[in-house]
Enzyme design. Sequence first.
Site, PDB file in Angstrom:
ATOM      1  N   GLU A  72      79.660  38.027  49.450  1.00 26.09           N
ATOM      2  CA  GLU A  72      79.054  38.266  48.144  1.00 26.09           C
ATOM      3  C   GLU A  72      79.435  39.619  47.868  1.00 26.09           C
ATOM      4  O   GLU A  72      79.190  40.469  48.294  1.00 26.09           O
ATOM      5  CB  GLU A  72      77.630  38.034  47.967  1.00 26.09           C
ATOM      6  CG  GLU A  72      77.012  36.575  48.084  1.00 26.09           C
ATOM      7  CD  GLU A  72      75.400  36.505  47.822  1.00 26.09           C
ATOM      8  OE1 GLU A  72      75.083  37.366  47.231  1.00 26.09           O
ATOM      9  OE2 GLU A  72      74.917  35.609  48.497  1.00 26.09           O
TER      10      GLU A  72
ATOM     11  N   GLU B  86      71.306  36.090  53.671  1.00 26.57           N
ATOM     12  CA  GLU B  86      70.545  37.373  53.592  1.00 26.57           C
ATOM     13  C   GLU B  86      69.300  37.216  54.398  1.00 26.57           C
ATOM     14  O   GLU B  86      68.100  37.424  53.762  1.00 26.57           O
ATOM     15  CB  GLU B  86      70.092  37.805  52.258  1.00 26.57           C
ATOM     16  CG  GLU B  86      71.521  38.257  51.391  1.00 26.57           C
ATOM     17  CD  GLU B  86      71.302  38.708  50.180  1.00 26.57           C
ATOM     18  OE1 GLU B  86      70.232  38.704  49.656  1.00 26.57           O
ATOM     19  OE2 GLU B  86      72.368  39.032  49.415  1.00 26.57           O
TER      20      GLU B  86
HETATM   21  O1  AHR Z   1      74.378  36.220  43.913  1.00 29.39           O
HETATM   22  C1  AHR Z   1      73.155  36.390  43.299  1.00 29.39           C
HETATM   23  C2  AHR Z   1      72.104  36.505  44.575  1.00 29.39           C
HETATM   24  O2  AHR Z   1      72.387  37.826  45.345  1.00 29.39           O
HETATM   25  C3  AHR Z   1      72.327  35.627  45.894  1.00 29.39           C
HETATM   26  O3  AHR Z   1      71.257  34.399  45.769  1.00 29.39           O
HETATM   27  C4  AHR Z   1      71.707  36.396  47.036  1.00 29.39           C
HETATM   28  O4  AHR Z   1      72.374  36.121  48.234  1.00 29.39           O
HETATM   29  C5  AHR Z   1      71.902  37.829  46.522  1.00 29.39           C
HETATM   30  O5  AHR Z   1      70.809  38.643  46.813  1.00 29.39           O
END
Ligand code: AHR
Length: 508
Positions: A292, A173
């Site tokens: 994610e 990110e």
């Molecule tokens: O999964 C939790 C967090 O969400 C991670 O660390 C990040 O990549 C995202 O914002």
Amino acid sequence: MKKATVFADIHYPLGKVDDKMFSSFTEHLGRCIYGGIYEPGHPTADEDGYRTDVMDLVKELKVPVIRYPGGNFVSCYDWHDGIGPKENRPKRMEYAWSSIETNEFGIDEFCRWAKKAGVEPMIAVNLGTGSIKDAGDLVEYCNHPGGTYWSDLRIKNGSPEPYGIKYWCLGNEMEGSWQAGHLSAEDYAKKALEAAKIMKWVDPSIKLIACGSSYDTLPTYLEWDRIMLKDLYDQVDYLSTHNYTMNAGQGLTNYVASYKQLDEHIKNSVKVLDYVKVQSKKTKDLKICLDEWNVWNFQDIKLDSLADLSGLTTFEMTSAGKWEIAPPILQEKYSLLDGIVVGGLGISLLNNCDTVEIACLAQLINVIAPITTVKGGGVFKQTTFYPFELLSHYGRGTAMKAVVDAPSYDTIYGTCNLVEPSVIYDEKTDEIHVFVLNAEETEETELTLDLQGFGDRKLVKHLALYGDDLEAINTIEEPDKVTVKEMKVSGTNTAVLPKLSFNVLVLK
Ligand code: AHR
């Protein structure tokens, strides 16, 4: 009872579902690693301190790939801290989640755990506060057979065989100001390109994943991808994006339709990939790595909608006190409704299998996760365990193009069909697996499957996640309050879907 028909034809495949589609993610965050994967002294811990009760559930989910060590954590992490004798490893302030990192668990512990759990590691390198040389050194440590400083150190640390890690994320990110060492798209492209060069010089066989846009609330959404991909396209194999869904602020009908938002999110990333490919006259295709995805209701804090997150630091999104070791943060309690929504999101993944090759449920244990542990005690399955397990077991094979004839309804994500299906042909078993989300809130829906060219097929199994109490959750005291139910089958090509349900239909 409302009626719906799903049509699919053996001559119209959408694409092969990659074996990495139902992967997951473990981060040094809260109790995911410490007290999740690893709890020396726990009654079920093995000789390495790994909780075998947790490992058994990971195996039950058949998770193919697990991303590690972050997440936001990775952008503050120095991997060197986590190798060698444990007594020499430094305790560090971990900025992303304002915790103390003991470094008792590092890359060697993760790779050994992954081997025992039967999963393939996918490793993120720190492109925030880390250097490109650190990234190259980590590839050397993990993948080089021996005879060099870092590979010999791995051998000295107890792993004579290289780990052979194939998938590498170039940061996490990096588009966001919440990320330690956040960069502009131009600066990220420069740094990631140089890291990629070094990493591939060390091991040319690795596959690289570039950080794409994740949050459409940012002004750089997709523009970030366009800019950085112009430089990075040739070096990488995947474009990463993240997507979280939240219940609050949208109402039941829209929440259930979240699969549509995920579908659009994936397609947006594909559009920018297509644009760069055409505009830069490239021939190869990059795939999407949705590394994610999940439902995340931010239960540690009170939020009215996802938009309230903007401007918060990552630790302000949690109930963390300052500088605790493995604080119990982001331990979401998932309801039956959340489980049904996760099922719908999985349907969107399958229906985008022509572009999404890797997708990681974020996360796996304790932190926004399907598996919850009690310190020194037991483990239980959250409601979200069940749809993920069904998707992982039955979502393998070839996804077919499915056409729906059903009543429709309006949502903030556009008009949706009352039933949202994904039709999978599993060549190995010669079975057809149909996943269906029934969004009808008040009554059952009669579903007919019109499957052309598959021969005479009968429904032999119907599993459903549903119930009257949508707020029901599982706890260590009542671990089976929400589970999947086996439904009666008619032996025809018709099924009755319970109201508001996530279903798997097996046809032989
Ligand atoms: O999964 C939790 C967090 O969400 C991670 O660390 C990040 O990549 C995202 O914002």
